[in-house]
Scaffold this motif. Structure first.
Motif, PDB file in Angstrom:
ATOM      1  N   SER A 230       0.800  -1.227   0.000  1.00 57.38           N
ATOM      2  CA  SER A 230       0.000   0.000   0.000  1.00 57.38           C
ATOM      3  C   SER A 230       0.836   1.283   0.000  1.00 57.38           C
ATOM      4  CB  SER A 230      -0.919   0.017   1.225  1.00 57.38           C
ATOM      5  OG  SER A 230      -0.133   0.112   2.420  1.00 57.38           O
ATOM      6  N   GLY A 231       2.101   1.159   0.395  1.00 59.22           N
ATOM      7  CA  GLY A 231       2.934   2.360   0.490  1.00 59.22           C
ATOM      8  C   GLY A 231       2.756   3.119   1.788  1.00 59.22           C
ATOM      9  N   GLU A 232       1.912   2.590   2.668  1.00 58.95           N
ATOM     10  CA  GLU A 232       1.654   3.262   3.944  1.00 58.95           C
ATOM     11  C   GLU A 232       2.631   2.786   5.018  1.00 58.95           C
ATOM     12  OE1 GLU A 232      -2.391   2.525   4.930  1.00 58.95           O
ATOM     13  OE2 GLU A 232      -3.196   3.601   3.188  1.00 58.95           O
ATOM     14  N   ARG A 233       2.743   3.564   6.079  1.00 61.87           N
ATOM     15  CA  ARG A 233       3.605   3.198   7.205  1.00 61.87           C
ATOM     16  C   ARG A 233       2.858   2.234   8.132  1.00 61.87           C
ATOM     17  NH1 ARG A 233       8.014   6.647   7.857  1.00 61.87           N
ATOM     18  NH2 ARG A 233       7.992   8.473   6.453  1.00 61.87           N
ATOM     19  N   TYR A 234       3.622   1.319   8.717  1.00 62.21           N
ATOM     20  CA  TYR A 234       3.052   0.427   9.720  1.00 62.21           C
ATOM     21  C   TYR A 234       4.143   0.084  10.735  1.00 62.21           C
ATOM     22  CZ  TYR A 234       5.441  -3.470   7.386  1.00 62.21           C
ATOM     23  OH  TYR A 234       6.391  -4.306   6.855  1.00 62.21           O
ATOM     24  N   VAL A 235       3.735  -0.345  11.905  1.00 60.56           N
ATOM     25  CA  VAL A 235       4.672  -0.671  12.982  1.00 60.56           C
ATOM     26  C   VAL A 235       4.666  -2.171  13.216  1.00 60.56           C
ATOM     27  CG1 VAL A 235       5.252  -0.342  15.408  1.00 60.56           C
ATOM     28  CG2 VAL A 235       4.350   1.572  14.068  1.00 60.56           C
ATOM     29  N   SER A 236       5.851  -2.779  13.242  1.00 58.17           N
ATOM     30  CA  SER A 236       5.989  -4.202  13.508  1.00 58.17           C
ATOM     31  C   SER A 236       7.286  -4.422  14.287  1.00 58.17           C
ATOM     32  CB  SER A 236       6.026  -4.993  12.196  1.00 58.17           C
ATOM     33  OG  SER A 236       6.237  -6.362  12.450  1.00 58.17           O
ATOM     34  N   GLY A 237       7.214  -5.155  15.400  1.00 53.96           N
ATOM     35  CA  GLY A 237       8.400  -5.419  16.201  1.00 53.96           C
ATOM     36  C   GLY A 237       9.016  -4.168  16.788  1.00 53.96           C
ATOM     37  N   GLY A 238       8.175  -3.155  17.013  1.00 52.18           N
ATOM     38  CA  GLY A 238       8.658  -1.920  17.590  1.00 52.18           C
ATOM     39  C   GLY A 238       9.291  -0.968  16.600  1.00 52.18           C
ATOM     40  N   SER A 239       9.325  -1.334  15.322  1.00 52.34           N
ATOM     41  CA  SER A 239       9.917  -0.475  14.288  1.00 52.34           C
ATOM     42  C   SER A 239       8.862  -0.062  13.260  1.00 52.34           C
ATOM     43  CB  SER A 239      11.062  -1.203  13.575  1.00 52.34           C
ATOM     44  OG  SER A 239      12.076  -1.570  14.490  1.00 52.34           O
ATOM     45  N   THR A 240       9.096   1.070  12.655  1.00 44.37           N
ATOM     46  CA  THR A 240       8.196   1.568  11.611  1.00 44.37           C
ATOM     47  C   THR A 240       8.713   1.156  10.237  1.00 44.37           C
ATOM     48  OG1 THR A 240       7.592   3.485  12.966  1.00 44.37           O
ATOM     49  CG2 THR A 240       7.137   3.625  10.603  1.00 44.37           C
ATOM     50  N   HIS A 241       7.812   0.653   9.421  1.00 41.41           N
ATOM     51  CA  HIS A 241       8.174   0.192   8.075  1.00 41.41           C
ATOM     52  C   HIS A 241       7.227   0.804   7.048  1.00 41.41           C
ATOM     53  CE1 HIS A 241      10.632  -3.012   9.973  1.00 41.41           C
ATOM     54  NE2 HIS A 241       9.639  -3.075  10.849  1.00 41.41           N
ATOM     55  N   ILE A 242       7.621   0.692   5.789  1.00 39.02           N
ATOM     56  CA  ILE A 242       6.767   1.112   4.672  1.00 39.02           C
ATOM     57  C   ILE A 242       6.247  -0.135   3.972  1.00 39.02           C
ATOM     58  CG2 ILE A 242       6.612   2.379   2.502  1.00 39.02           C
ATOM     59  CD1 ILE A 242       7.010   4.172   4.881  1.00 39.02           C
ATOM     60  N   ALA A 243       4.949  -0.197   3.772  1.00 33.11           N
ATOM     61  CA  ALA A 243       4.342  -1.340   3.087  1.00 33.11           C
ATOM     62  C   ALA A 243       4.655  -1.269   1.599  1.00 33.11           C
ATOM     63  CB  ALA A 243       2.833  -1.345   3.310  1.00 33.11           C
ATOM     64  N   SER A 244       5.725  -1.960   1.197  1.00 35.66           N
ATOM     65  CA  SER A 244       6.210  -1.863  -0.177  1.00 35.66           C
ATOM     66  C   SER A 244       6.470  -3.233  -0.779  1.00 35.66           C
ATOM     67  CB  SER A 244       7.506  -1.040  -0.213  1.00 35.66           C
ATOM     68  OG  SER A 244       8.095  -1.053  -1.499  1.00 35.66           O
ATOM     69  N   THR A 245       6.189  -3.356  -2.056  1.00 32.02           N
ATOM     70  CA  THR A 245       6.561  -4.535  -2.831  1.00 32.02           C
ATOM     71  C   THR A 245       7.694  -4.102  -3.755  1.00 32.02           C
ATOM     72  OG1 THR A 245       4.230  -5.238  -2.821  1.00 32.02           O
ATOM     73  CG2 THR A 245       5.718  -6.387  -4.327  1.00 32.02           C
ATOM     74  N   PRO A 246       8.945  -4.356  -3.368  1.00 33.30           N
ATOM     75  CA  PRO A 246      10.094  -3.839  -4.127  1.00 33.30           C
ATOM     76  C   PRO A 246      10.148  -4.361  -5.558  1.00 33.30           C
ATOM     77  CG  PRO A 246      10.776  -4.591  -1.950  1.00 33.30           C
ATOM     78  CD  PRO A 246       9.376  -5.094  -2.167  1.00 33.30           C
ATOM     79  N   LYS A 247      10.533  -3.486  -6.462  1.00 31.55           N
ATOM     80  CA  LYS A 247      10.720  -3.892  -7.854  1.00 31.55           C
ATOM     81  C   LYS A 247      11.996  -4.716  -7.984  1.00 31.55           C
ATOM     82  CE  LYS A 247       8.470   0.255  -9.717  1.00 31.55           C
ATOM     83  NZ  LYS A 247       8.637   1.452 -10.590  1.00 31.55           N
ATOM     84  N   GLY A 248      12.010  -5.586  -8.962  1.00 34.87           N
ATOM     85  CA  GLY A 248      13.202  -6.386  -9.194  1.00 34.87           C
ATOM     86  C   GLY A 248      12.883  -7.737  -9.789  1.00 34.87           C
ATOM     87  N   HIS A 249      13.942  -8.523 -10.034  1.00 27.81           N
ATOM     88  CA  HIS A 249      13.806  -9.867 -10.580  1.00 27.81           C
ATOM     89  C   HIS A 249      14.150 -10.870  -9.492  1.00 27.81           C
ATOM     90  CE1 HIS A 249      14.443  -8.515 -15.052  1.00 27.81           C
ATOM     91  NE2 HIS A 249      13.442  -7.887 -14.440  1.00 27.81           N
ATOM     92  N   TYR A 250      13.262 -11.810  -9.251  1.00 27.83           N
ATOM     93  CA  TYR A 250      13.422 -12.766  -8.157  1.00 27.83           C
ATOM     94  C   TYR A 250      13.069 -14.170  -8.639  1.00 27.83           C
ATOM     95  CZ  TYR A 250      12.757  -8.257  -5.768  1.00 27.83           C
ATOM     96  OH  TYR A 250      12.844  -6.951  -5.377  1.00 27.83           O
ATOM     97  N   ARG A 251      13.161 -15.112  -7.700  1.00 25.18           N
ATOM     98  CA  ARG A 251      12.724 -16.479  -7.962  1.00 25.18           C
ATOM     99  C   ARG A 251      12.004 -17.015  -6.727  1.00 25.18           C
ATOM    100  NH1 ARG A 251      14.833 -19.466 -12.320  1.00 25.18           N
ATOM    101  NH2 ARG A 251      16.483 -18.394 -13.489  1.00 25.18           N
ATOM    102  N   VAL A 252      11.039 -17.894  -6.947  1.00 25.74           N
ATOM    103  CA  VAL A 252      10.365 -18.548  -5.830  1.00 25.74           C
ATOM    104  C   VAL A 252      11.376 -19.475  -5.154  1.00 25.74           C
ATOM    105  CG1 VAL A 252       8.514 -20.111  -5.140  1.00 25.74           C
ATOM    106  CG2 VAL A 252       8.119 -18.449  -6.973  1.00 25.74           C
ATOM    107  N   PHE A 253      11.596 -19.282  -3.842  1.00 26.09           N
ATOM    108  CA  PHE A 253      12.582 -20.097  -3.131  1.00 26.09           C
ATOM    109  C   PHE A 253      11.979 -20.893  -1.980  1.00 26.09           C
ATOM    110  CE2 PHE A 253      12.393 -16.096  -0.844  1.00 26.09           C
ATOM    111  CZ  PHE A 253      12.442 -16.474   0.495  1.00 26.09           C
ATOM    112  N   ARG A 254      10.730 -20.584  -1.632  1.00 20.50           N
ATOM    113  CA  ARG A 254      10.100 -21.271  -0.515  1.00 20.50           C
ATOM    114  C   ARG A 254       8.592 -21.234  -0.703  1.00 20.50           C
ATOM    115  NH1 ARG A 254       9.370 -18.816   5.499  1.00 20.50           N
ATOM    116  NH2 ARG A 254       8.648 -20.681   6.585  1.00 20.50           N
ATOM    117  N   GLN A 255       7.910 -22.255  -0.206  1.00 21.30           N
ATOM    118  CA  GLN A 255       6.456 -22.280  -0.304  1.00 21.30           C
ATOM    119  C   GLN A 255       5.878 -23.084   0.850  1.00 21.30           C
ATOM    120  OE1 GLN A 255       5.805 -24.044  -4.152  1.00 21.30           O
ATOM    121  NE2 GLN A 255       6.208 -26.125  -3.447  1.00 21.30           N
TER     122      GLN A 255
END
Length: 241
Positions: A151-176
């Motif tokens: 969403s791009g919004e801020r959220y708090v997890s584990g006492g830290s503030t993060h940005i809800a982001s899906t980073p651009k890039g090339h990846y591979r499925v490594f776990r399921q």
């Protein structure tokens, strides 16, 4: 000058001349008039909860273009068909409201499909701008799903503030995980991880806009289909852009 009031019969006759659709103007072929009437009759406005031949026709057209409706055209406008309509509307740059009106029918007739960025192999492409997930094989988009990314919004997890982001890039499925995972930020259904804790996964809610903490949401039914048909095994390339 003498004015005469038209008789009731004359008025009725005049009304019939204006409104009677039996005859077409000489300049318009009767076949054209009939064809237009058929198009109007077979293209009603459809919405979730509708059913019948028109819905079946809609599903067949969506499936033919790769907008996944659940597999078969059953004539029932349910959640899977709505998700497919969302995806088509996004690709066609229409308001994603799930309502099948003239613009959606036109997009179907024009065979609107998204383009792929990859050219070789099987790649799952996540288009953040359009909010759709594409399953691509050798440069051709085979399937398109509605999705919701960070969403791009801020959220708090584990006492830290993060940005809800899906980073651009090339990846591979490594776990399921073939089942539910109770992650710190929510419940993930049959997740396919491709970037740290970010995964393509099923969700009960897949809105038409970015709403996740960073994962790529698809419907639970779509997640089942991805798993059951082997669309995204370990090692599958995932492009996010």
């Amino acid at each position: 000058m003498n004015w005469k009031t038209p008789s009731t019969a004359a008025l009725l006759a005049s009304a019939l001349v204006v409104t009677n659709p039996v005859s077409a103007p000489a300049s318009v072929p009767t076949s054209s008039v009939q064809t237009s009437m058929v198009v109007i009759q077979t293209r009603p406005t459809l919405d979730r909860g509708d059913s019948g031949p028109a819905v079946r026709q809609l599903q067949k057209k969506l499936n033919a273009l790769g907008y996944w409706t659940g597999g078969k055209a059953d004539g029932e406008f349910g959640g899977n068909t709505e998700q497919a309509v969302f995806a088509l509307e996004k690709v066609a740059r229409l308001k994603p409201d799930g309502v099948v009106g003239p613009k959606v029918w036109r997009a179907l007739e024009e065979q609107v499909r998204p383009r792929a960025r990859s050219s070789r192999g099987t790649v799952v492409e996540v288009d953040k701008k359009r909010q759709v997930l594409k399953i691509v094989k050798d440069g051709k988009v085979r399937y398109t799903l509605n999705t919701s990314t960070g969403s791009g919004e801020r959220y708090v997890s584990g006492g830290s503030t993060h940005i809800a982001s899906t980073p651009k890039g090339h990846y591979r499925v490594f776990r399921q995980i073939d089942g539910y995972r109770h992650a710190p930020l929510g419940l993930l259904y049959r997740p396919k991880y491709f970037n740290g804790g970010i995964a393509v996964h099923g969700a009960n809610s897949v809105p038409t806009y970015p709403a996740s903490h960073g994962c790529v949401r698809v419907s639970n039914a779509a997640a089942d289909w991805i798993w059951d048909t082997g669309k995204m095994p370990i090692g599958t390339k995932v492009w996010v852009y």
